[in-house]
Design a protein around this motif. Sequence first.
Motif, PDB file in Angstrom:
ATOM      1  N   ALA A 181      30.026   1.358 -11.207  1.00  0.00           N
ATOM      2  CA  ALA A 181      29.659   1.987  -9.927  1.00  0.00           C
ATOM      3  C   ALA A 181      30.891   2.188  -9.056  1.00  0.00           C
ATOM      4  O   ALA A 181      31.049   3.239  -8.420  1.00  0.00           O
ATOM      5  CB  ALA A 181      28.622   1.137  -9.205  1.00  0.00           C
ATOM      6  N   ILE A 182      31.772   1.195  -9.022  1.00  0.00           N
ATOM      7  CA  ILE A 182      33.001   1.315  -8.231  1.00  0.00           C
ATOM      8  C   ILE A 182      33.887   2.418  -8.793  1.00  0.00           C
ATOM      9  O   ILE A 182      34.421   3.243  -8.056  1.00  0.00           O
ATOM     10  CB  ILE A 182      33.744  -0.043  -8.191  1.00  0.00           C
ATOM     11  CG1 ILE A 182      32.943  -1.038  -7.359  1.00  0.00           C
ATOM     12  CG2 ILE A 182      35.154   0.134  -7.636  1.00  0.00           C
ATOM     13  CD1 ILE A 182      33.438  -2.463  -7.443  1.00  0.00           C
ATOM     14  N   LYS A 184      32.995   4.967 -10.520  1.00  0.00           N
ATOM     15  CA  LYS A 184      32.367   6.269 -10.279  1.00  0.00           C
ATOM     16  C   LYS A 184      32.585   6.718  -8.841  1.00  0.00           C
ATOM     17  O   LYS A 184      32.766   7.910  -8.579  1.00  0.00           O
ATOM     18  CB  LYS A 184      30.877   6.198 -10.605  1.00  0.00           C
ATOM     19  CG  LYS A 184      30.209   7.536 -10.616  1.00  0.00           C
ATOM     20  CD  LYS A 184      28.795   7.418 -11.129  1.00  0.00           C
ATOM     21  CE  LYS A 184      28.192   8.801 -11.233  1.00  0.00           C
ATOM     22  NZ  LYS A 184      26.910   8.790 -11.876  1.00  0.00           N
ATOM     23  N   SER A 185      32.587   5.759  -7.896  1.00  0.00           N
ATOM     24  CA  SER A 185      32.807   6.137  -6.495  1.00  0.00           C
ATOM     25  C   SER A 185      34.248   6.582  -6.256  1.00  0.00           C
ATOM     26  O   SER A 185      34.502   7.422  -5.397  1.00  0.00           O
ATOM     27  CB  SER A 185      32.442   4.992  -5.563  1.00  0.00           C
ATOM     28  OG  SER A 185      33.391   3.943  -5.675  1.00  0.00           O
ATOM     29  N   PHE A 186      35.203   6.033  -7.003  1.00  0.00           N
ATOM     30  CA  PHE A 186      36.597   6.447  -6.871  1.00  0.00           C
ATOM     31  C   PHE A 186      36.896   7.752  -7.597  1.00  0.00           C
ATOM     32  O   PHE A 186      37.761   8.509  -7.191  1.00  0.00           O
ATOM     33  CB  PHE A 186      37.544   5.359  -7.385  1.00  0.00           C
ATOM     34  CG  PHE A 186      37.746   4.232  -6.408  1.00  0.00           C
ATOM     35  CD1 PHE A 186      38.255   4.480  -5.129  1.00  0.00           C
ATOM     36  CD2 PHE A 186      37.407   2.941  -6.753  1.00  0.00           C
ATOM     37  CE1 PHE A 186      38.450   3.436  -4.241  1.00  0.00           C
ATOM     38  CE2 PHE A 186      37.603   1.906  -5.871  1.00  0.00           C
ATOM     39  CZ  PHE A 186      38.115   2.135  -4.611  1.00  0.00           C
ATOM     40  N   PRO A 188      34.636  10.580  -8.685  1.00  0.00           N
ATOM     41  CA  PRO A 188      33.355  11.287  -8.819  1.00  0.00           C
ATOM     42  C   PRO A 188      33.484  12.427  -9.831  1.00  0.00           C
ATOM     43  O   PRO A 188      34.556  12.971 -10.049  1.00  0.00           O
ATOM     44  CB  PRO A 188      33.071  11.815  -7.420  1.00  0.00           C
ATOM     45  CG  PRO A 188      34.370  11.790  -6.704  1.00  0.00           C
ATOM     46  CD  PRO A 188      35.242  10.751  -7.376  1.00  0.00           C
TER      47      PRO A 188
END
Length: 191
Positions: A181-182, A184-186, A188
């Motif tokens: 998740a982390i 993916k947030s960095f 996208p």
Amino acid sequence: MNEEIEVSMDDFIEVNSVYSEENKPVHEQSTTPQTAAIAGKYSVKQVGSLAFFCEPLNGNAPIETAVRHFEQTKANALPVEENDHVIGVIPRDAVDKSKNSFWSNFSSSKIIDRTTRIDGSLRAEDYIDAVMDEAWDITNKYGSKYFPVYERKAFYGLISYEDFISSTREIRDQDLGKAAAIQKSFFPDEE
């Protein structure tokens, strides 16, 4: 600001009782701590969160005592004490094998005769990943899948090696999910 909190023994040890045909209480025991107070005491990454509490059996008691306890609980092992100290465990399968194979010898023996003695132990406050090697060593050295957990030198409960392994897998999967998740947030997805 100090509030006085009243706590009774019922807050710490909760036993769900049902009654058998003879109206004798039969206690059910799970492999998780019995109350919310105990369950919330340790994080899911600590040994204490996996331990299940059960009252130790006296090693000098007849083996029939262990048979009765196993009939009243779902536990796969019970702690055994000698001179008020937990010295090992008696697994359900050891009692079942003994009961089925040599009944005459079985009926005259004591719990201590069927106990797997364990000198090693784990502390409830330790983190699971920090004591995995120690748990592995205890399992290999004593041939037991279960071992005692202590909290400040007092017996806290038992833990199985299988619970250790499944817990580390769950923790690893959670950590990998958080990392994904982390990441993916960095980074996208570009559309």
